[in-house]
Design a protein around this motif. Sequence first.
Motif, mmCIF file in Angstrom:
data_model
loop_
_atom_site.group_PDB
_atom_site.id
_atom_site.type_symbol
_atom_site.label_atom_id
_atom_site.label_comp_id
_atom_site.label_asym_id
_atom_site.label_seq_id
_atom_site.Cartn_x
_atom_site.Cartn_y
_atom_site.Cartn_z
ATOM 1 N N ARG A 11 64.908 6.332 -28.277
ATOM 2 C CA ARG A 11 64.071 5.988 -27.126
ATOM 3 C C ARG A 11 62.786 6.816 -27.121
ATOM 4 N NH1 ARG A 11 62.472 1.947 -24.094
ATOM 5 N NH2 ARG A 11 61.780 2.631 -22.023
ATOM 6 N N GLY A 12 62.917 8.098 -27.498
ATOM 7 C CA GLY A 12 61.735 8.948 -27.550
ATOM 8 C C GLY A 12 60.738 8.490 -28.593
ATOM 9 N N ILE A 13 61.242 8.098 -29.758
ATOM 10 C CA ILE A 13 60.355 7.586 -30.811
ATOM 11 C C ILE A 13 59.661 6.323 -30.346
ATOM 12 C CG2 ILE A 13 60.301 6.608 -33.139
ATOM 13 C CD1 ILE A 13 62.657 8.466 -33.820
ATOM 14 N N HIS A 14 60.441 5.436 -29.703
ATOM 15 C CA HIS A 14 59.866 4.186 -29.202
ATOM 16 C C HIS A 14 58.755 4.472 -28.196
ATOM 17 C CE1 HIS A 14 59.676 0.041 -27.720
ATOM 18 N NE2 HIS A 14 59.615 0.580 -26.507
ATOM 19 N N LEU A 17 55.586 5.745 -29.992
ATOM 20 C CA LEU A 17 54.857 4.681 -30.666
ATOM 21 C C LEU A 17 54.174 3.756 -29.663
ATOM 22 C CD1 LEU A 17 57.371 3.741 -33.505
ATOM 23 C CD2 LEU A 17 55.216 4.963 -33.753
ATOM 24 N N GLU A 18 54.883 3.447 -28.595
ATOM 25 C CA GLU A 18 54.331 2.574 -27.570
ATOM 26 C C GLU A 18 53.075 3.181 -26.958
ATOM 27 O OE1 GLU A 18 56.316 -0.049 -24.098
ATOM 28 O OE2 GLU A 18 56.531 2.124 -23.832
ATOM 29 N N SER A 19 53.120 4.489 -26.746
ATOM 30 C CA SER A 19 51.969 5.166 -26.163
ATOM 31 C C SER A 19 50.808 5.260 -27.150
ATOM 32 C CB SER A 19 52.380 6.573 -25.713
ATOM 33 O OG SER A 19 51.256 7.320 -25.313
ATOM 34 N N LYS A 20 51.097 5.701 -28.380
ATOM 35 C CA LYS A 20 50.034 5.893 -29.366
ATOM 36 C C LYS A 20 49.319 4.598 -29.700
ATOM 37 C CE LYS A 20 50.564 10.334 -30.282
ATOM 38 N NZ LYS A 20 49.505 11.338 -29.996
ATOM 39 N N PHE A 21 50.092 3.511 -29.869
ATOM 40 C CA PHE A 21 49.502 2.247 -30.299
ATOM 41 C C PHE A 21 49.275 1.262 -29.143
ATOM 42 C CE2 PHE A 21 51.353 3.923 -34.207
ATOM 43 C CZ PHE A 21 50.314 3.728 -35.100
ATOM 44 N N GLU A 22 49.480 1.753 -27.914
ATOM 45 C CA GLU A 22 49.221 0.942 -26.723
ATOM 46 C C GLU A 22 49.945 -0.404 -26.810
ATOM 47 O OE1 GLU A 22 45.031 0.751 -25.947
ATOM 48 O OE2 GLU A 22 44.753 2.901 -26.252
ATOM 49 N N ASN A 24 52.103 -1.580 -24.924
ATOM 50 C CA ASN A 24 52.283 -2.226 -23.625
ATOM 51 C C ASN A 24 51.136 -3.158 -23.269
ATOM 52 O OD1 ASN A 24 50.535 -0.049 -23.430
ATOM 53 N ND2 ASN A 24 51.049 0.384 -21.294
ATOM 54 N N THR A 25 50.067 -3.153 -24.087
ATOM 55 C CA THR A 25 48.938 -4.059 -23.826
ATOM 56 C C THR A 25 49.061 -5.376 -24.587
ATOM 57 O OG1 THR A 25 47.572 -3.172 -25.638
ATOM 58 C CG2 THR A 25 47.432 -2.052 -23.492
ATOM 59 N N LEU A 26 50.115 -5.516 -25.408
ATOM 60 C CA LEU A 26 50.241 -6.738 -26.213
ATOM 61 C C LEU A 26 50.332 -7.982 -25.335
ATOM 62 C CD1 LEU A 26 52.734 -5.564 -28.999
ATOM 63 C CD2 LEU A 26 50.284 -5.993 -29.228
ATOM 64 N N SER A 27 50.920 -7.852 -24.156
ATOM 65 C CA SER A 27 51.045 -9.021 -23.276
ATOM 66 C C SER A 27 49.702 -9.497 -22.755
ATOM 67 C CB SER A 27 51.967 -8.683 -22.097
ATOM 68 O OG SER A 27 51.439 -7.596 -21.354
ATOM 69 N N LEU A 35 43.387 -10.842 -30.325
ATOM 70 C CA LEU A 35 44.273 -10.401 -31.397
ATOM 71 C C LEU A 35 43.513 -9.626 -32.450
ATOM 72 C CD1 LEU A 35 47.042 -10.371 -32.754
ATOM 73 C CD2 LEU A 35 46.489 -12.604 -33.772
ATOM 74 N N HIS A 36 42.359 -10.169 -32.865
ATOM 75 C CA HIS A 36 41.552 -9.477 -33.868
ATOM 76 C C HIS A 36 41.115 -8.109 -33.350
ATOM 77 C CE1 HIS A 36 40.322 -13.437 -36.092
ATOM 78 N NE2 HIS A 36 41.574 -13.071 -36.310
ATOM 79 N N GLY A 37 40.754 -8.044 -32.085
ATOM 80 C CA GLY A 37 40.343 -6.778 -31.498
ATOM 81 C C GLY A 37 41.465 -5.757 -31.501
ATOM 82 N N TYR A 38 42.693 -6.219 -31.179
ATOM 83 C CA TYR A 38 43.823 -5.285 -31.155
ATOM 84 C C TYR A 38 44.154 -4.806 -32.571
ATOM 85 C CZ TYR A 38 48.360 -3.170 -30.659
ATOM 86 O OH TYR A 38 49.389 -2.266 -30.717
#
Length: 255
Positions: A11-14, A17-22, A24-27, A35-38
């Motif tokens: 859970r900590g690794i997840h 990664l979620e924080s570093k690569f943002e 939570n903004t995929l939605s 998509l290209h911007g992300y």
Amino acid sequence: TYQGSYRSERRGIHQNLESKFELNTLSDITSVTDLHGYIKKFSQISVALSPLSHSYFSSQAWVLQHEPKTFLEPELQPSLDMHFTKAMTFQAWISLAASSATMEPKPIFRKALGNLDLEMQHSCWSWNFPPSLSYGAHDYGGTMTNPETGLSEEFVGPNYSVPVQDGMPQFPELGSMVLHTLTVNETHATFMLNDGQIIGDAIPLPRPVTDCISQEVTLGSKGLTLAAVRYYPRQLTKAEVQEIYRGGNILSSVS
């Protein structure tokens, strides 16, 4: 893909990664442009977190230094049969210690004229930071030294303009890895950053860059950290530099 012995570790690794690569903004991605911007942003974050993720072996290059290494002094290299050509490329990921943040040229990769005191001061060729190129001491025909280094050799470089704070140049390389690329042909030298951003314009050479018979080849200077240092016996295009920066290598090397 990641694994851990315990659910809390996974859970900590997840979460990291979620924080570093943002993630939570995929939605929020609702179009191809989004998509290209992300993807572009994801690539930039990957570069910052792990610059060597795009330094795997290239059959088209001499790889002189793989892993990040901080230099305390220039280090003599074994004899290299690097066949200089009419067009070539030098490339490295570079970061800089604050104690070395000056505008004085610091060799990244260099061949001195010889091993005597005066010869060691002069360069057959030297790719430097801040971005510049010293060369031609072995066949220098000028009657005056160059004004930049006061030595009997050629010296060219772009205007690497950075802000100054408390007398210290605020280089982007302070604490961060930046991809530097130098391409050279018979008439011009071009200095690039990261994905092929050209520093100024291509700089006319007073004469072609040639090699000499000296064995005094060194890598690094005090305060420089170098990774994925490469020499290509040809001139990379801007598009190829972009491929290396974003994906690890030029496509022709991995096809």
